[in-house]
Design a protein around this motif. Structure first.
Motif, PDB file in Angstrom:
ATOM      1  N   GLU A   1       0.817  -1.214   0.000  1.00  0.00           N
ATOM      2  CA  GLU A   1       0.000   0.000   0.000  1.00  0.00           C
ATOM      3  C   GLU A   1       0.852   1.265   0.000  1.00  0.00           C
ATOM      4  N   ALA A   2       1.870   1.312   0.867  1.00  0.00           N
ATOM      5  CA  ALA A   2       2.708   2.509   0.938  1.00  0.00           C
ATOM      6  C   ALA A   2       3.436   2.735  -0.378  1.00  0.00           C
ATOM      7  N   GLU A   3       3.965   1.663  -0.937  1.00  0.00           N
ATOM      8  CA  GLU A   3       4.694   1.801  -2.201  1.00  0.00           C
ATOM      9  C   GLU A   3       3.770   2.269  -3.312  1.00  0.00           C
ATOM     10  N   PHE A   4       2.540   1.752  -3.338  1.00  0.00           N
ATOM     11  CA  PHE A   4       1.594   2.202  -4.357  1.00  0.00           C
ATOM     12  C   PHE A   4       1.380   3.707  -4.285  1.00  0.00           C
ATOM     13  N   TYR A   5       1.118   4.222  -3.078  1.00  0.00           N
ATOM     14  CA  TYR A   5       0.829   5.649  -2.967  1.00  0.00           C
ATOM     15  C   TYR A   5       2.046   6.511  -3.289  1.00  0.00           C
ATOM     16  N   ARG A   6       3.215   6.047  -2.958  1.00  0.00           N
ATOM     17  CA  ARG A   6       4.420   6.808  -3.318  1.00  0.00           C
ATOM     18  C   ARG A   6       4.542   6.921  -4.840  1.00  0.00           C
TER      19      ARG A   6
END
Length: 365
Positions: free
Chosen positions: A236-241
């Motif tokens: 999830e974090a990587e997607f938003y970055r």
């Protein structure tokens, strides 16, 4: 019409040129099905999933239909496995409104072509799971009709979304909040913004994106930790970055926060698509000054109104908290489709859904 199944990412890349044009010409037009959204998800999962995209072209070779699936797995009682097709980027992103992307000019024919293509390869899949579809585009009816004609067992159930139109002025918006509610909002805003160390910050510099996202994830993780939950989904974090970098230059990102003493206490991230604001993520420090979350939402709404944005979409859910902001309920659906094999037909003989305790998602990315 001609159809094909794409299962190699190298072939999927060839769809980039016509993808967003077809999306704009369909009733499925949403940010969650754009090339940028799906590509950010793909980069985040590092191609750890298998592509299974149904592509439909007309007799001239023009792209008229896409069912952008990937392969996942459902398990019945953790024993029986079902190869399950899901819409790309529907997990670990906050995406809603999954759909098949078909041209408005030939929507029924394109949907029927997708079902025909799925029937030809029914040995490669068992179920299709599409939760949180829209209920106002007519696509659920088209898909259901095509499944019925093709002999595919399927069912759908109602779900809800929260949305409200934005007026032309903030004064008109405030008029929706009568009596004590309006005064409460004004008092909270006045008390908060009068505090010496309180600051409203909006992300206007691309270099500041990582800091805003770090604050968002930190607040989320703290909340889940206190609640005893599992925390943030993998990827999830990587997607938003990746996603915010893609859309920032287009001016479609809305990232705002309220800090107290230099520390972010409330943050909200959204995107503008088709001149509507979609709330993607928000987080709040549970120990923050009372009212900070409501003040931030008011400021975001005011920014949207001043920019001429036409609506505010809470996405999934239509609870009392959203209704307090003037949100109206919009209907949607969870759609579950089965392949016409014996194992799946037995599954569909019972009222079993992938969100229950009997049928669970396995190896979700």
């Amino acid at each position: 019409m001609k159809s094909q199944i794409i299962s190699r990412w190298s072939d999927f890349d060839q769809l980039k040129e016509g993808w967003d044009a077809l999306l704009k010409n369909s009733w499925a037009d949403t940010v969650f099905l754009t090339w940028d959204w799906i590509q950010a998800w793909r980069e985040a999962v590092r191609e750890a999933v298998e592509s299974f995209v149904v592509v439909v072209r007309d007799d001239k070779g023009d792209l008229v239909g896409l069912a952008p699936f990937y392969m996942a797995e459902l398990r019945l009682l953790n024993l029986v496995s079902f190869r399950t097709l899901r819409v790309m980027a529907d997990y670990a992103t906050g995406a809603e409104y999954p759909d098949w992307i078909v041209s408005r000019h030939v929507e029924k024919e394109a949907v029927q072509a997708i079902v025909s293509a799925l029937l030809k390869v029914n040995g490669r899949w068992d179920t299709i799971w599409m939760p949180h579809m829209t209920g106002w585009t007519g696509n659920i009816e088209n898909i259901s009709s095509a499944c019925q004609a093709g002999g595919l067992p399927h069912r759908y159930r109602a779900t809800r979304f929260g949305y409200f139109d934005l007026p032309e002025t903030m004064a008109q918006f405030e008029a929706h909040f009568f009596g004590e509610r309006l005064q409460e909002l004004r008092d909270e805003r006045s008390a908060l913004l009068c505090r010496e160390d309180v600051e409203i910050i909006r992300c206007t510099n691309k270099a500041d994106l990582p800091g805003f996202l770090d604050a968002l994830f930190e607040l989320h993780d703290r909340r889940w930790s206190l609640a005893g939950g599992a925390g943030r989904k993998p990827y999830e974090a990587e997607f938003y970055r990746l996603f915010v970098q893609r859309v920032f230059d287009e001016g479609l990102l809305r990232l705002a926060a309220i800090s107290d003493g230099g520390k972010i206490e409330a943050i909200q991230i959204g995107t503008i698509y088709n001149n509507h604001y979609l709330l993607l993520q928000e987080a709040l420090n549970s120990d923050a000054v009372p009212g900070v979350g409501e003040v931030l939402r008011t400021l975001v709404i005011e920014d949207c109104i001043n920019a001429g944005v036409k609506g505010y979409d809470f996405l999934m859910g239509a609870d009392e908290e959203k209704r307090r902001w003037g949100a109206e309920e919009r209907s949607g659906y969870d759609l579950f489709i089965g392949s016409p094999n014996l194992k799946t037909r037995l599954l569909f003989s019972k009222e079993i859904w992938p969100t229950g305790r009997f049928l669970t998602q396995s190896n979700q990315n």
